[in-house]
Design a protein around this motif. Structure first.
Motif, mmCIF file in Angstrom:
data_model
loop_
_atom_site.group_PDB
_atom_site.id
_atom_site.type_symbol
_atom_site.label_atom_id
_atom_site.label_comp_id
_atom_site.label_asym_id
_atom_site.label_seq_id
_atom_site.Cartn_x
_atom_site.Cartn_y
_atom_site.Cartn_z
ATOM 1 N N THR A 38 0.855 -1.192 0.000
ATOM 2 C CA THR A 38 0.000 0.000 0.000
ATOM 3 C C THR A 38 0.889 1.240 0.000
ATOM 4 O O THR A 38 2.112 1.146 0.090
ATOM 5 N N MET A 39 0.267 2.396 -0.044
ATOM 6 C CA MET A 39 1.005 3.627 0.195
ATOM 7 C C MET A 39 1.582 3.566 1.616
ATOM 8 O O MET A 39 1.043 2.874 2.482
ATOM 9 N N ASP A 40 2.690 4.254 1.826
ATOM 10 C CA ASP A 40 3.225 4.458 3.179
ATOM 11 C C ASP A 40 3.706 3.182 3.862
ATOM 12 O O ASP A 40 3.727 3.105 5.083
ATOM 13 N N CYS A 41 4.082 2.157 3.074
ATOM 14 C CA CYS A 41 4.537 0.920 3.736
ATOM 15 C C CYS A 41 6.059 0.782 3.651
ATOM 16 O O CYS A 41 6.602 -0.242 4.057
ATOM 17 N N GLY A 42 6.742 1.800 3.121
ATOM 18 C CA GLY A 42 8.208 1.761 3.131
ATOM 19 C C GLY A 42 8.862 1.374 1.822
ATOM 20 O O GLY A 42 10.054 1.042 1.801
ATOM 21 N N LYS A 43 8.146 1.457 0.722
ATOM 22 C CA LYS A 43 8.712 1.042 -0.571
ATOM 23 C C LYS A 43 9.889 1.938 -0.983
ATOM 24 O O LYS A 43 10.945 1.447 -1.370
ATOM 25 N N SER A 44 9.680 3.253 -0.901
ATOM 26 C CA SER A 44 10.756 4.160 -1.335
ATOM 27 C C SER A 44 11.941 4.059 -0.383
ATOM 28 O O SER A 44 13.097 4.187 -0.802
ATOM 29 N N THR A 45 11.667 3.824 0.895
ATOM 30 C CA THR A 45 12.758 3.651 1.865
ATOM 31 C C THR A 45 13.606 2.448 1.467
ATOM 32 O O THR A 45 14.840 2.519 1.450
ATOM 33 N N ARG B 85 6.302 12.713 -4.912
ATOM 34 C CA ARG B 85 5.772 13.897 -4.216
ATOM 35 C C ARG B 85 6.825 14.991 -4.033
ATOM 36 O O ARG B 85 6.510 16.164 -3.955
ATOM 37 N N SER C 168 11.670 9.377 0.414
ATOM 38 C CA SER C 168 10.943 8.574 1.391
ATOM 39 C C SER C 168 10.457 9.477 2.512
ATOM 40 O O SER C 168 11.034 10.541 2.757
ATOM 41 N N ARG C 169 9.418 9.047 3.199
ATOM 42 C CA ARG C 169 8.887 9.845 4.314
ATOM 43 C C ARG C 169 9.853 9.901 5.491
ATOM 44 O O ARG C 169 9.655 10.661 6.410
ATOM 45 N N LEU C 170 10.881 9.057 5.464
ATOM 46 C CA LEU C 170 11.888 9.131 6.528
ATOM 47 C C LEU C 170 12.842 10.298 6.311
ATOM 48 O O LEU C 170 13.737 10.529 7.118
ATOM 49 N N VAL D 274 7.163 -4.313 6.417
ATOM 50 C CA VAL D 274 6.603 -3.339 7.363
ATOM 51 C C VAL D 274 5.138 -3.166 7.002
ATOM 52 O O VAL D 274 4.811 -2.761 5.897
HETATM 53 N N1 LIG Z 1 8.689 9.816 11.927
HETATM 54 C C1 LIG Z 1 8.883 8.546 11.554
HETATM 55 N N2 LIG Z 1 9.567 7.706 12.347
HETATM 56 C C2 LIG Z 1 9.784 6.427 11.995
HETATM 57 N N3 LIG Z 1 9.349 5.891 10.860
HETATM 58 C C3 LIG Z 1 8.656 6.667 10.038
HETATM 59 C C4 LIG Z 1 8.383 8.039 10.329
HETATM 60 N N4 LIG Z 1 7.664 8.555 9.297
HETATM 61 C C5 LIG Z 1 7.508 7.539 8.414
HETATM 62 N N5 LIG Z 1 8.095 6.418 8.862
HETATM 63 C C6 LIG Z 1 8.149 5.102 8.208
HETATM 64 O O1 LIG Z 1 8.227 5.298 6.834
HETATM 65 C C7 LIG Z 1 7.264 4.475 6.171
HETATM 66 C C8 LIG Z 1 6.904 5.141 4.877
HETATM 67 O O2 LIG Z 1 8.048 5.068 4.062
HETATM 68 P P1 LIG Z 1 8.018 5.447 2.516
HETATM 69 O O3 LIG Z 1 9.256 4.838 1.937
HETATM 70 O O4 LIG Z 1 7.837 6.908 2.344
HETATM 71 O O5 LIG Z 1 6.706 4.666 2.041
HETATM 72 P P2 LIG Z 1 6.123 4.326 0.597
HETATM 73 O O6 LIG Z 1 7.195 4.624 -0.424
HETATM 74 O O7 LIG Z 1 5.745 2.882 0.651
HETATM 75 O O8 LIG Z 1 4.916 5.193 0.434
HETATM 76 C C9 LIG Z 1 6.135 4.349 7.170
HETATM 77 O O9 LIG Z 1 5.406 3.147 7.019
HETATM 78 C C10 LIG Z 1 6.906 4.304 8.483
HETATM 79 O O10 LIG Z 1 7.299 2.981 8.777
#
Ligand SMILES: Nc1ncnc2c1ncn2[C@@H]1O[C@H](COP(=O)(O)OP(=O)(O)O)[C@@H](O)[C@H]1O
Ligand SMILES: Cc1cn([C@H]2C[C@H](O)[C@@H](COP(=O)(O)O)O2)c(=O)[nH]c1=O
Length: 215
Positions: free
Chosen positions: A10-17, A41, A49-51, A142
């Motif tokens: 899904t979205m927000d599951c860590g793919k880009s990370t 984005r 990544s959101r990290l 994740v």
């Molecule tokens: N402040 C935070 N602290 C720890 N982990 C975070 C934080 N913000 C986001 N994450 C982790 O980053 C994941 C999203 O990563 P991202 O690679 O951006 O997702 P995707 O590419 O799948 O949309 C979240 O599921 C969460 O595990």
């Protein structure tokens, strides 16, 4: 044997990370990758990544031949030991075929990352082709969670905070956005019932429709 791997979730599951980690681990050992993305984005030519991590990438254009791009790059003396393609759901079916050809004809590993289904739970054409062609489909470890605590398996779109099931397939956006267009990951049960965290909260807070009269 080189592989075409589809990392999906899904979205927000860590793919880009994970894409950034694969890139980091390989480049820190002297390997060089070609990184493709589309409509991240963070803006054009970025894989983020959101990290908070971000790297430069090649922004894929409509009609771009990804196999030809690799061949051009290599024939100009460039290196490509592996290929990363983020937001792969936005790629055209032909571009996924071209990535498969990169694996088979150029012997290069291709790691594609993307969401499988859209806000209506329908496959994106690029993701469908990846499921059809990939050597492996890996579901991210994740787990993104629905507001109810169950594993989130579906992506919901909200407009003005309300879940919608009609509209354009592609609208770049993020989770946790209450403004115009936002997204929320849900379990299937709550996606089917169109119950987002906001509507669940509202339902819990609303007074009984027919209050019991004291006699
Ligand atoms: N402040 C935070 N602290 C720890 N982990 C975070 C934080 N913000 C986001 N994450 C982790 O980053 C994941 C999203 O990563 P991202 O690679 O951006 O997702 P995707 O590419 O799948 O949309 C979240 O599921 C969460 O595990
Ligand atoms: C469900 C859904 C998502 N999108 C967009 C929203 C985001 O820009 C990306 C997904 O990015 P992420 O890194 O996996 O969070 O896709 C869309 O255009 N249409 C949809 O139905």
């Amino acid at each position: 044997m080189p592989e075409l791997v589809f990392f999906s979730g899904t979205m927000d599951c860590g793919k880009s990370t994970l894409a950034l980690q694969i890139e980091h681990n390989r480049s820190s050992r002297g390997l060089q990758g070609m990184i493709f993305t589309r409509d991240d984005r963070a803006g054009e030519g970025k894989l983020s990544s959101r990290l908070g991590l971000v790297t430069d990438a090649v922004e894929v254009q409509d009609g771009q031949d990804l196999y030809a791009s690799l061949v051009d790059h290599l024939s100009q003396g460039g290196r490509a030991d592996y290929v990363i393609a983020d937001e792969a759901q936005f790629l055209a079916e032909e571009q996924i075929d071209q990535l498969a050809r990169v694996v088979d004809d150029l012997d290069i590993d291709v790691y594609a990352f993307g969401i499988t289904t859209d806000f209506r739970s329908k496959l994106f054409p690029g993701s469908q082709r990846l499921v059809e062609l990939a050597d492996r489909v890996e579901v991210l470890q994740v787990e993104a969670l629905c507001w109810c605590g169950a594993r989130a398996t579906h992506n919901a779109r909200t407009v003005g905070g309300v879940m919608v099931v009609e509209g354009a397939q592609v609208v770049v956006g993020d989770v946790d956005r209450a403004d115009t267009v936002g997204y929320e990951v849900l379990c299937r049960r709550h996606h089917r019932r169109r119950m987002t965290s906001a509507s669940a909260r509202a339902a819990a807070l609303s007074p009984d429709v027919l209050p019991v009269q004291q006699v």
